[in-house]
Motif scaffolding. Structure first.
Motif, mmCIF file in Angstrom:
data_model
loop_
_atom_site.group_PDB
_atom_site.id
_atom_site.type_symbol
_atom_site.label_atom_id
_atom_site.label_comp_id
_atom_site.label_asym_id
_atom_site.label_seq_id
_atom_site.Cartn_x
_atom_site.Cartn_y
_atom_site.Cartn_z
ATOM 1 N N GLU A 61 4.016 -10.043 -1.794
ATOM 2 C CA GLU A 61 5.071 -9.754 -2.144
ATOM 3 C C GLU A 61 5.396 -8.892 -3.516
ATOM 4 O O GLU A 61 6.353 -8.240 -4.067
ATOM 5 C CB GLU A 61 5.981 -10.966 -2.244
ATOM 6 N N LEU A 62 4.383 -9.544 -4.429
ATOM 7 C CA LEU A 62 4.591 -8.670 -5.839
ATOM 8 C C LEU A 62 4.394 -7.411 -5.624
ATOM 9 O O LEU A 62 4.918 -6.404 -6.341
ATOM 10 C CB LEU A 62 3.209 -9.504 -6.609
ATOM 11 N N ALA A 63 3.237 -7.118 -4.749
ATOM 12 C CA ALA A 63 2.895 -5.523 -4.544
ATOM 13 C C ALA A 63 4.088 -4.936 -4.090
ATOM 14 O O ALA A 63 4.429 -3.874 -4.648
ATOM 15 C CB ALA A 63 1.790 -5.505 -3.602
ATOM 16 N N ARG A 64 4.807 -5.177 -3.198
ATOM 17 C CA ARG A 64 6.030 -4.945 -2.596
ATOM 18 C C ARG A 64 7.062 -4.756 -3.587
ATOM 19 O O ARG A 64 7.565 -3.687 -3.657
ATOM 20 C CB ARG A 64 6.306 -5.553 -1.405
ATOM 21 N N ARG A 65 7.375 -5.842 -4.380
ATOM 22 C CA ARG A 65 8.295 -5.798 -5.372
ATOM 23 C C ARG A 65 8.194 -4.360 -6.334
ATOM 24 O O ARG A 65 8.910 -4.024 -7.073
ATOM 25 C CB ARG A 65 8.855 -7.030 -6.005
ATOM 26 N N LEU A 66 6.846 -4.377 -6.811
ATOM 27 C CA LEU A 66 6.388 -3.505 -7.796
ATOM 28 C C LEU A 66 6.133 -2.103 -7.291
ATOM 29 O O LEU A 66 5.885 -1.167 -8.008
ATOM 30 C CB LEU A 66 5.142 -3.994 -8.563
ATOM 31 N N GLY A 67 6.106 -2.071 -6.055
ATOM 32 C CA GLY A 67 5.634 -0.843 -5.459
ATOM 33 C C GLY A 67 4.138 -0.381 -5.673
ATOM 34 O O GLY A 67 3.950 0.775 -5.891
ATOM 35 N N MET A 68 3.414 -1.380 -5.730
ATOM 36 C CA MET A 68 1.813 -1.208 -6.124
ATOM 37 C C MET A 68 1.338 -1.196 -4.664
ATOM 38 O O MET A 68 1.588 -1.902 -3.763
ATOM 39 C CB MET A 68 1.389 -2.225 -6.962
ATOM 40 N N GLY A 69 0.104 -0.813 -4.611
ATOM 41 C CA GLY A 69 -1.061 -1.065 -3.627
ATOM 42 C C GLY A 69 -1.233 -2.558 -3.445
ATOM 43 O O GLY A 69 -0.861 -3.408 -4.489
ATOM 44 N N TYR A 70 -2.138 -2.908 -2.471
ATOM 45 C CA TYR A 70 -2.572 -4.343 -2.451
ATOM 46 C C TYR A 70 -3.944 -4.423 -1.914
ATOM 47 O O TYR A 70 -4.177 -3.601 -0.746
ATOM 48 C CB TYR A 70 -1.575 -5.097 -1.345
ATOM 49 N N LEU A 71 -4.679 -5.274 -2.172
ATOM 50 C CA LEU A 71 -6.083 -5.269 -1.736
ATOM 51 C C LEU A 71 -6.548 -6.618 -1.511
ATOM 52 O O LEU A 71 -6.441 -7.424 -2.584
ATOM 53 C CB LEU A 71 -7.078 -4.584 -2.530
ATOM 54 N N ASP A 72 -6.753 -7.035 -0.422
ATOM 55 C CA ASP A 72 -7.413 -8.521 -0.134
ATOM 56 C C ASP A 72 -8.971 -8.408 -0.066
ATOM 57 O O ASP A 72 -9.297 -7.900 0.911
ATOM 58 C CB ASP A 72 -6.687 -8.878 1.126
ATOM 59 N N THR A 73 -9.324 -8.859 -1.066
ATOM 60 C CA THR A 73 -10.883 -8.936 -1.217
ATOM 61 C C THR A 73 -11.523 -9.906 -0.058
ATOM 62 O O THR A 73 -12.779 -9.622 0.387
ATOM 63 C CB THR A 73 -11.547 -9.091 -2.437
ATOM 64 N N GLY A 74 -10.757 -10.945 0.176
ATOM 65 C CA GLY A 74 -11.304 -11.904 1.238
ATOM 66 C C GLY A 74 -11.298 -11.310 2.446
ATOM 67 O O GLY A 74 -12.339 -11.651 3.296
ATOM 68 N N ALA A 75 -10.579 -10.540 2.760
ATOM 69 C CA ALA A 75 -10.527 -9.770 3.992
ATOM 70 C C ALA A 75 -11.918 -8.966 4.289
ATOM 71 O O ALA A 75 -12.483 -8.836 5.385
ATOM 72 C CB ALA A 75 -9.275 -8.960 4.487
ATOM 73 N N MET A 76 -12.565 -8.340 3.289
ATOM 74 C CA MET A 76 -13.621 -7.766 3.090
ATOM 75 C C MET A 76 -14.729 -8.605 3.446
ATOM 76 O O MET A 76 -15.548 -8.234 4.248
ATOM 77 C CB MET A 76 -13.685 -6.993 1.875
ATOM 78 N N TYR A 77 -14.703 -9.723 2.880
ATOM 79 C CA TYR A 77 -15.896 -10.816 3.153
ATOM 80 C C TYR A 77 -15.925 -11.377 4.563
ATOM 81 O O TYR A 77 -16.743 -11.504 5.227
ATOM 82 C CB TYR A 77 -15.918 -11.750 2.216
ATOM 83 N N LEU A 106 -16.730 -0.020 7.239
ATOM 84 C CA LEU A 106 -15.621 -0.741 7.097
ATOM 85 C C LEU A 106 -14.191 -0.056 6.241
ATOM 86 O O LEU A 106 -14.701 0.594 5.313
ATOM 87 C CB LEU A 106 -15.945 -1.954 6.260
ATOM 88 N N ASP A 107 -13.184 -0.016 7.082
ATOM 89 C CA ASP A 107 -12.006 0.532 6.123
ATOM 90 C C ASP A 107 -11.002 -0.492 6.149
ATOM 91 O O ASP A 107 -10.930 -1.438 7.060
ATOM 92 C CB ASP A 107 -11.193 1.509 7.281
ATOM 93 N N ILE A 108 -10.201 -0.173 5.211
ATOM 94 C CA ILE A 108 -8.920 -1.309 4.954
ATOM 95 C C ILE A 108 -7.761 -0.388 4.832
ATOM 96 O O ILE A 108 -7.747 0.662 3.956
ATOM 97 C CB ILE A 108 -9.228 -1.864 3.725
ATOM 98 N N ALA A 109 -6.985 -0.472 5.553
ATOM 99 C CA ALA A 109 -5.656 0.482 5.565
ATOM 100 C C ALA A 109 -4.415 -0.336 4.918
ATOM 101 O O ALA A 109 -4.303 -1.481 5.430
ATOM 102 C CB ALA A 109 -5.349 1.111 6.857
ATOM 103 N N TYR A 110 -3.678 -0.004 4.049
ATOM 104 C CA TYR A 110 -2.700 -0.488 3.392
ATOM 105 C C TYR A 110 -1.443 0.050 4.170
ATOM 106 O O TYR A 110 -1.259 1.120 4.236
ATOM 107 C CB TYR A 110 -2.448 -0.323 1.826
ATOM 108 N N VAL A 111 -0.611 -0.890 4.770
ATOM 109 C CA VAL A 111 0.594 -0.545 5.521
ATOM 110 C C VAL A 111 1.740 -1.390 5.103
ATOM 111 O O VAL A 111 1.957 -2.370 5.608
ATOM 112 C CB VAL A 111 0.290 -0.791 6.844
ATOM 113 N N PRO A 112 2.449 -0.972 3.999
ATOM 114 C CA PRO A 112 3.202 -1.728 3.216
ATOM 115 C C PRO A 112 4.630 -1.815 4.333
ATOM 116 O O PRO A 112 4.552 -1.145 5.128
ATOM 117 C CB PRO A 112 3.980 -0.713 2.255
ATOM 118 N N GLY A 113 5.017 -3.256 4.553
ATOM 119 C CA GLY A 113 6.349 -3.185 5.427
ATOM 120 C C GLY A 113 5.869 -3.969 6.404
ATOM 121 O O GLY A 113 6.641 -4.598 7.271
#
Ligand code: DC
Length: 271
Positions: A61-77, A106-113
């Motif tokens: 939610e913070l990333a969305r409100r700031l218009g920033m990207g988001y990376l979940d490092t747990g998802a990578m592990y 391994l690819d991580i795609a950011y798909v806001p919304g």
């Protein structure tokens, strides 16, 4: 899929496009060889904390409100753990696991919304849901406890954030991955509250498990994450502690946004 990386233009803002790890055509790796990864990063907001504290929800939610990207490092592990389990690897074989981490697709795609706002892909297969099963959850602490594995993952995480404004969540983001991040939060909540939230989440996903079993699993994982020798879960000295016990998501996010604004000035973000 390689267009963004092959372009000679500056790396575009992180938006709804595939972010490449290993198939980047050398784009991020090139940057990493040329300068220290952290120095090349854009603005990083580091969010660490234990499981079930509401970290992912507020980070997204913070990333969305700031218009920033988001990376979940747990998802990578988790993706690494899934792949290792599929290959029936010995989860104590650190060299083999770190070599898998270095070479796997391994690819991580950011798909806001979207919810979640990312896709996790291994060899092009969408494993976003598969990385969240109980089987993966039960083994991810073991896989992420190895020093070689973590070194490889940290390298990838820095490469992903390079040149971008991004909210990065995990366990060691403020302490190890981005120790110089200008804004750091340590998001936590009481064990009872975290177990209750996780239990609710699992019930929605169709898992029939007792609240007590979830609580015990959480205490076990907390212990493993906090006591492992390498990069244990701990608060960076300059991270602000945010206790979300009894707070709504919007209350927490409003508080974080106010702190971000104090530290970085007003940012032009989403709605
Ligand atoms: O945030 P999560 O529950 O999806 O994380 C899954 C596991 O990965 C968790 O047991 C801790 C580990 N992890 C880690 O060791 N370091 C990180 N930066 C992120 C997660």
């Amino acid at each position: 899929m390689l267009q963004a990386c092959m372009s000679s233009a500056p790396i575009p803002a992180w938006s709804a496009r595939w972010a490449h790890l290993d198939r980047s055509g050398g784009c991020y790796d090139k940057g990493m060889r040329e300068s220290k990864p952290e120095e090349a990063a854009g603005v990083v907001i580091a969010i660490d904390g234990p499981a079930g504290a509401g970290k992912s929800t507020v980070a997204r939610e913070l990333a969305r409100r700031l218009g920033m990207g988001y990376l979940d490092t747990g998802a990578m592990y988790r993706a690494l753990t899934l792949e290792a389990m599929r290959r029936r690897m010995d989860l104590d074989d650190a060299p083999a696991l770190s070599s898998l981490a270095a070479t796997m697709n391994l690819d991580i795609a950011y798909v806001p919304g979207e919810s979640p706002p990312h896709r996790v892909l291994v060899d092009g297969e969408d494993v976003t849901a598969a990385v969240r099963t109980r089987e993966v959850s039960a083994h991810v602490s073991q896989v992420s406890s190895h020093a070689e594995v973590r070194a490889e993952m940290v390298r990838k995480q820095r490469a992903l954030a390079r040149g971008r404004d991004v909210v990065v969540e995990g366990r060691d983001v403020g302490t190890v991955v981005f120790p110089r991040a200008p804004v750091k939060f340590f998001v936590t909540a009481s064990v009872a509250e975290r177990a209750r939230r996780r239990h609710e989440e699992m019930a929605k996903e169709g898992y029939e498990v007792s609240l007590e079993a979830v609580r015990q699993d959480m205490v076990r994982r907390d212990h493993m994450d906090a006591t492992r020798e390498v990069n244990p879960l701990r608060r960076a000295p300059d991270a602000e502690v945010v206790d979300t016990t009894g707070m709504s998501v919007s209350q927490v996010v409003d508080g974080l946004l106010a702190r971000v604004e104090q530290k970085l000035g007003k940012r032009d973000g989403g709605t």
